[in-house]
Design a protein around this motif. Sequence first.
Motif, mmCIF file in Angstrom:
data_model
loop_
_atom_site.group_PDB
_atom_site.id
_atom_site.type_symbol
_atom_site.label_atom_id
_atom_site.label_comp_id
_atom_site.label_asym_id
_atom_site.label_seq_id
_atom_site.Cartn_x
_atom_site.Cartn_y
_atom_site.Cartn_z
ATOM 1 N N SER A 14 0.812 -1.226 0.000
ATOM 2 C CA SER A 14 0.000 0.000 0.000
ATOM 3 C C SER A 14 0.841 1.270 0.000
ATOM 4 O O SER A 14 0.378 2.321 -0.434
ATOM 5 C CB SER A 14 -0.942 0.006 1.209
ATOM 6 N N SER A 24 -2.102 1.070 8.238
ATOM 7 C CA SER A 24 -1.407 0.112 7.364
ATOM 8 C C SER A 24 0.051 -0.018 7.779
ATOM 9 O O SER A 24 0.680 0.960 8.224
ATOM 10 C CB SER A 24 -1.475 0.569 5.905
ATOM 11 N N LYS A 121 -11.549 -1.807 -0.354
ATOM 12 C CA LYS A 121 -10.611 -2.204 0.691
ATOM 13 C C LYS A 121 -11.139 -1.802 2.066
ATOM 14 O O LYS A 121 -11.064 -2.571 3.027
ATOM 15 C CB LYS A 121 -9.246 -1.564 0.445
ATOM 16 N N LYS A 125 -12.074 -4.201 5.278
ATOM 17 C CA LYS A 125 -11.504 -4.023 6.619
ATOM 18 C C LYS A 125 -12.607 -3.887 7.657
ATOM 19 O O LYS A 125 -12.518 -4.459 8.752
ATOM 20 C CB LYS A 125 -10.591 -2.800 6.651
ATOM 21 N N ILE A 130 -9.976 -8.768 6.035
ATOM 22 C CA ILE A 130 -8.553 -8.678 5.760
ATOM 23 C C ILE A 130 -7.784 -9.049 7.016
ATOM 24 O O ILE A 130 -7.807 -8.339 8.016
ATOM 25 C CB ILE A 130 -8.165 -7.257 5.298
ATOM 26 N N SER A 137 -5.254 -7.630 1.623
ATOM 27 C CA SER A 137 -5.892 -6.518 0.925
ATOM 28 C C SER A 137 -5.669 -6.623 -0.585
ATOM 29 O O SER A 137 -6.519 -6.188 -1.381
ATOM 30 C CB SER A 137 -5.362 -5.188 1.452
ATOM 31 N N TYR A 138 -4.544 -7.239 -0.984
ATOM 32 C CA TYR A 138 -4.268 -7.406 -2.413
ATOM 33 C C TYR A 138 -5.311 -8.295 -3.079
ATOM 34 O O TYR A 138 -5.608 -8.135 -4.270
ATOM 35 C CB TYR A 138 -2.864 -8.001 -2.597
ATOM 36 N N PHE A 140 -8.496 -8.252 -2.591
ATOM 37 C CA PHE A 140 -9.641 -7.426 -2.978
ATOM 38 C C PHE A 140 -9.282 -6.489 -4.132
ATOM 39 O O PHE A 140 -10.142 -6.139 -4.947
ATOM 40 C CB PHE A 140 -10.160 -6.659 -1.762
ATOM 41 N N ALA A 141 -8.018 -6.099 -4.219
ATOM 42 C CA ALA A 141 -7.575 -5.325 -5.380
ATOM 43 C C ALA A 141 -7.708 -6.156 -6.647
ATOM 44 O O ALA A 141 -8.157 -5.668 -7.692
ATOM 45 C CB ALA A 141 -6.140 -4.853 -5.185
#
Length: 218
Positions: A14, A24, A121, A125, A130, A137-138, A140-141
Amino acid sequence: MQKNFPCVLRYFGSTVNGLGFYDSDIDLYLEVPKDQKRRRNGLLYRTRAILSESLLSKFYDMMVIGAAKCPIVKVTNKSTKVKLLEFDINATHSIGVFNSMVLSYLVNADCRLRQLFAIVKFWAKLNDLIDVGIFRSYTFALLVIFFLQDGEVSYIKPLDSLYEYSQDFHESVLPDFENELKPKCLDLLANMDQIPSTLTLIHQFFAYVFALSKLNIF
């Protein structure tokens, strides 16, 4: 670090892609010469020792998590007022640096795309989705990218054209790698003139994910 052994610390996650929140952590990849890569855990213990000697007054906890799938040195800063700032250093996955660069170019290509990535994201959270052992989190990206490729209108072309660049990065970092990669990533964007408002994108995204869940894909 470089005074003790040849290495480069590279940001990823991030910090690079612009999707970080106040809580983060900071992800770092320890890049070393090829002949030292087999000694990853040894490098992490050596890194911890070096940091302990030089930065002990700024950090209160430094530990090597060597049994993890991706071994790391976890470093916690004790001088941050808002929260404990954590640094995770690994010497295993250089591809994380490459993926972060690609995601950064896609996220920042349009403010509506950036807002969509960030809101998804944040939603993940808020719903405690996550976490280590659940989703990163990646994940969901990637889900957002999949939606942008496969929705009613495709805004991102398939990413397979970047494969050769990921191999080049993995083998040896090119001097002008970022300058070569950025236009290739921007070429993947399509139908940008048809992107709706952020609110419409969010609605379309969750409708798309709900439809996928009905197909028992997840």
